[in-house]
Design a protein around this motif. Sequence first.
Motif, mmCIF file in Angstrom:
data_model
loop_
_atom_site.group_PDB
_atom_site.id
_atom_site.type_symbol
_atom_site.label_atom_id
_atom_site.label_comp_id
_atom_site.label_asym_id
_atom_site.label_seq_id
_atom_site.Cartn_x
_atom_site.Cartn_y
_atom_site.Cartn_z
ATOM 1 N N ASN A 151 3.147 -33.338 21.120
ATOM 2 C CA ASN A 151 3.858 -34.551 20.769
ATOM 3 C C ASN A 151 5.250 -34.135 20.328
ATOM 4 O O ASN A 151 5.448 -33.722 19.196
ATOM 5 C CB ASN A 151 3.098 -35.278 19.643
ATOM 6 C CG ASN A 151 3.681 -36.634 19.355
ATOM 7 O OD1 ASN A 151 4.645 -37.062 19.957
ATOM 8 N ND2 ASN A 151 3.080 -37.313 18.403
ATOM 9 N N ASP A 162 11.264 -48.620 26.824
ATOM 10 C CA ASP A 162 10.565 -47.449 27.358
ATOM 11 C C ASP A 162 10.043 -47.703 28.769
ATOM 12 O O ASP A 162 10.123 -46.826 29.635
ATOM 13 C CB ASP A 162 9.389 -47.059 26.451
ATOM 14 C CG ASP A 162 9.836 -46.546 25.105
ATOM 15 O OD1 ASP A 162 10.975 -46.057 24.998
ATOM 16 O OD2 ASP A 162 9.034 -46.628 24.149
ATOM 17 N N THR A 177 -1.783 -31.168 24.985
ATOM 18 C CA THR A 177 -0.614 -32.025 25.064
ATOM 19 C C THR A 177 0.110 -31.983 23.732
ATOM 20 O O THR A 177 -0.499 -32.181 22.682
ATOM 21 C CB THR A 177 -1.026 -33.477 25.374
ATOM 22 O OG1 THR A 177 -1.757 -33.491 26.595
ATOM 23 C CG2 THR A 177 0.188 -34.368 25.498
ATOM 24 N N LEU A 216 7.677 -40.812 28.341
ATOM 25 C CA LEU A 216 6.285 -41.135 28.000
ATOM 26 C C LEU A 216 5.978 -40.817 26.541
ATOM 27 O O LEU A 216 5.242 -41.556 25.876
ATOM 28 C CB LEU A 216 5.321 -40.387 28.924
ATOM 29 C CG LEU A 216 5.248 -40.925 30.347
ATOM 30 C CD1 LEU A 216 4.468 -39.957 31.235
ATOM 31 C CD2 LEU A 216 4.620 -42.303 30.368
ATOM 32 N N ILE A 217 6.553 -39.744 26.027
ATOM 33 C CA ILE A 217 6.349 -39.401 24.617
ATOM 34 C C ILE A 217 6.988 -40.464 23.727
ATOM 35 O O ILE A 217 6.385 -40.897 22.746
ATOM 36 C CB ILE A 217 6.877 -37.984 24.311
ATOM 37 C CG1 ILE A 217 5.957 -36.958 24.982
ATOM 38 C CG2 ILE A 217 6.975 -37.736 22.807
ATOM 39 C CD1 ILE A 217 6.500 -35.543 24.984
ATOM 40 N N GLN A 264 8.345 -37.095 31.228
ATOM 41 C CA GLN A 264 7.475 -36.694 30.118
ATOM 42 C C GLN A 264 8.079 -37.116 28.781
ATOM 43 O O GLN A 264 7.375 -37.626 27.911
ATOM 44 C CB GLN A 264 7.246 -35.192 30.171
ATOM 45 C CG GLN A 264 6.259 -34.693 29.144
ATOM 46 C CD GLN A 264 6.030 -33.187 29.278
ATOM 47 O OE1 GLN A 264 6.833 -32.463 29.850
ATOM 48 N NE2 GLN A 264 4.925 -32.734 28.744
ATOM 49 N N LEU A 317 4.270 -47.044 20.697
ATOM 50 C CA LEU A 317 2.957 -47.690 20.636
ATOM 51 C C LEU A 317 2.217 -47.318 19.344
ATOM 52 O O LEU A 317 1.560 -48.161 18.737
ATOM 53 C CB LEU A 317 2.118 -47.304 21.860
ATOM 54 C CG LEU A 317 2.595 -47.933 23.177
ATOM 55 C CD1 LEU A 317 1.878 -47.287 24.345
ATOM 56 C CD2 LEU A 317 2.380 -49.434 23.156
ATOM 57 N N GLU A 318 2.357 -46.064 18.920
ATOM 58 C CA GLU A 318 1.731 -45.668 17.649
ATOM 59 C C GLU A 318 2.351 -46.414 16.477
ATOM 60 O O GLU A 318 1.658 -46.807 15.541
ATOM 61 C CB GLU A 318 1.872 -44.159 17.449
ATOM 62 C CG GLU A 318 0.947 -43.354 18.338
ATOM 63 C CD GLU A 318 1.165 -41.861 18.217
ATOM 64 O OE1 GLU A 318 2.137 -41.417 17.561
ATOM 65 O OE2 GLU A 318 0.356 -41.118 18.808
ATOM 66 N N LYS A 362 4.744 -43.409 23.771
ATOM 67 C CA LYS A 362 3.570 -43.153 22.925
ATOM 68 C C LYS A 362 3.914 -43.359 21.458
ATOM 69 O O LYS A 362 3.164 -43.998 20.709
ATOM 70 C CB LYS A 362 3.067 -41.728 23.158
ATOM 71 C CG LYS A 362 1.895 -41.327 22.289
ATOM 72 C CD LYS A 362 1.493 -39.885 22.589
ATOM 73 C CE LYS A 362 0.337 -39.456 21.728
ATOM 74 N NZ LYS A 362 0.739 -38.815 20.501
ATOM 75 N N LEU A 363 5.063 -42.857 21.034
ATOM 76 C CA LEU A 363 5.474 -43.003 19.639
ATOM 77 C C LEU A 363 5.725 -44.467 19.281
ATOM 78 O O LEU A 363 5.363 -44.907 18.186
ATOM 79 C CB LEU A 363 6.718 -42.159 19.364
ATOM 80 C CG LEU A 363 6.506 -40.652 19.451
ATOM 81 C CD1 LEU A 363 7.828 -39.920 19.374
ATOM 82 C CD2 LEU A 363 5.557 -40.180 18.369
ATOM 83 N N ASP A 392 8.987 -34.849 19.348
ATOM 84 C CA ASP A 392 9.813 -35.921 18.811
ATOM 85 C C ASP A 392 11.129 -35.338 18.338
ATOM 86 O O ASP A 392 11.165 -34.622 17.341
ATOM 87 C CB ASP A 392 9.075 -36.614 17.660
ATOM 88 C CG ASP A 392 9.819 -37.821 17.134
ATOM 89 O OD1 ASP A 392 10.858 -38.195 17.709
ATOM 90 O OD2 ASP A 392 9.351 -38.394 16.138
#
Length: 152
Positions: free
Chosen positions: A80, A97, A78, A140-141, A137, A147-148, A144-145, A82
Amino acid sequence: MSVLGRYLKKHIEALVKDVGIEAACELTGKSKATLGRYYSDYPEHADRFMPVDAVAALEEAASYPHVTSALAELKGITLNFDQTRRNSPRQGGINADVIALSQRFAMLMAEYNQSIEDGVISANEAKRLLKETLAIQKVLIDMKLHLEDETT
């Protein structure tokens, strides 16, 4: 031609079309005919693939790393992705999001419903479904960013 070869050629074609054929020729120093052979599915071009340096040059100019992503998917990796630069603030947040994800999923399901209506998904319908899947997708990325960012 192998399934792997066809898969890679489809992504090479997407990369060239993302950049534009004229710009791709300029960036790679290759002719339109040569670039066309890299994604041609004719038997006489089955063993012709775009060189890595040409892929790198095109992916630098493209909106998405089509070939790199395809290679990663083939290995179960997978990526990442950005599009923003390191120090630029991200717009919205996790709530935005989730809303975007819900909207994109609804669009995918509507497209699927329309595509499967006759019991067969045509090539054009599959392309539209793929486009929606890629949009999900990307959302979702972004999620994810975000959330990070919240966990650091």
